[in-house]
Design an enzyme around this catalytic site. Sequence first.
Site, PDB file in Angstrom:
ATOM      1  N   SER A 231       0.903  -1.327   0.155  1.00 26.55           N
ATOM      2  CA  SER A 231       0.047  -0.070  -0.048  1.00 26.55           C
ATOM      3  C   SER A 231       0.955   1.255  -0.005  1.00 26.55           C
ATOM      4  CB  SER A 231      -0.968   0.040   0.993  1.00 26.55           C
ATOM      5  OG  SER A 231      -1.876   1.073   0.980  1.00 26.55           O
TER       6      SER A 231
ATOM      7  N   GLU B  26      -9.980  -3.750  -6.042  1.00 21.10           N
ATOM      8  CA  GLU B  26      -9.560  -2.646  -5.160  1.00 21.10           C
ATOM      9  C   GLU B  26      -9.494  -1.124  -5.947  1.00 21.10           C
ATOM     10  OE1 GLU B  26      -5.733  -2.541  -3.526  1.00 21.10           O
ATOM     11  OE2 GLU B  26      -4.969  -4.428  -4.408  1.00 21.10           O
TER      12      GLU B  26
ATOM     13  N   HIS C  60      -7.883  -5.209  -0.207  1.00 21.41           N
ATOM     14  CA  HIS C  60      -6.686  -4.524  -0.378  1.00 21.41           C
ATOM     15  C   HIS C  60      -5.568  -5.196   0.698  1.00 21.41           C
ATOM     16  CE1 HIS C  60      -3.790  -1.068  -0.623  1.00 21.41           C
ATOM     17  NE2 HIS C  60      -3.856  -0.735   0.644  1.00 21.41           N
TER      18      HIS C  60
END
Length: 358
Positions: free
Chosen positions: A187, A290, A320
Site C-alpha cells: 500500500s 480494489e 486490499h
Amino acid sequence: MLWILLAIVALIIVVTLVLFRVEDLSHLDSHEHPVREGPPSDAHQEVLGRIRELGQSSRGLRGKARLTALRKHMDGLSDGLSLDSEFRANDSPRGEWVIAPGVDTRRRVFYIHGGAWAAGSPRSHRGITDRFSHLANAAVFAVDYRLMPENRYMDGVRDCRKAYAWLLKHGPDGPGEASFVVVAGDSAGGSHTLGLLAWIRDNGLRQADAAVALSPSTDLTLTAPSNRENIRTDPLLGPAFGGLSKIPLPVIWWATLAAFRVSPASAVASPVRGDLRNLPPTLIHASDTEMLLDNARRYTAKAQAEGSPVELHTWAGMVHVWHIFVSLLPEAEEAFEDIKEFLHRVESGSAQPQTTQT
C-alpha cells in the site's frame, strides 16, 4: 466585480496547470493484465468482518483520537498469530528485525509497511514479515519510518532511504555485507518501495536484487479510473477514501500539496510519474476489486515499456493487501507462494515480465 472574479479563477487554473503538470497516463489503461480465476474462498467473509471491526474501532471519533484508535487496532492485527520468527528491536535506524529459524542473515529483506503514511508499524505487519523471512531464507528488517501528521511525508521517505543504505552493510548481528537484497512493501509502503528503487538507481547505491509491491499506491493524483470505479467493491479503502470522488481533482491536488508538502505529480509521491528505466525485477500484486488496481496496472505497463522487468499478478475479489490475513486466507498463502516462486526465478536469472497468469 465579475471580471475580477473571472480573472482570479483563470489565474488559479493557470497556476494549477503549471504547478502540477499532471501528464495524462490514460494510454496505459489499454494494456491487458490477466486475473486469476475463481471466486474468493469462504474465509474471505471472516476477513470482511475483521475490516468492519477496523472501521468500528474509530467510529464516532475525530482527529487525533480517531488516528490513535486506528493505529492501536492495526498493531493488534498480529496478536494471536502463531509465528516462530524472532522479533528483535533495532534503535538506529528504528525498526525491527524478523528472523525465521535457520535463515541466512546475509540475505536481507527491507520491508516498508503500509497504513496511508499515518498508521501501521513493524508490529502490525508481522504476519507478512514473518512469512517473507521464511520464503526468502532471509533476515527481514521492517523499518519504523516516521508517520504523518506528526512528521512530514519526506521524513518517512528519508528514513527509508537511510535505513536501506544501512541494511546493505549491517545485519541483525552487526556489520556485514548483504549477499542478496529484496525491497518490499504494501500500500503506502508499496509506494515508498517503488520510489526507493528509483532513488537507489539515481544515487549509485547497490540496487536491490528484487522488489515486491503489494497493492501499492503509485499515483497520488488519483487520476486512474479504478480510484473511482472500484469504490463500492473495495471494503477497506472505499469507506475511507471514497468520498474523495466527489471533490474536483485540482482541489485534491492542492490539499495533498498542503498536507504532504510534496506535489502529488512528483515522482517521490507518485512513482509511476518518474523514470522507470533500469529497475530491478519487480513483482506487483493487486486485487481486481480494489481502488488501487489501475495504479498497479499503469505502473507495470509503463515500466515494461521503458524496459524494466516488472510483472503484475492480479487476484479476483480480494481485499486490499489481503496478504496481512495470511492466517485466515488461502489466497494469502497462494500469494506468498507466488512471491517465493518469483524470487527463485530472480535468483536463477529467469525473471521476466509474464504475459499470462498461472
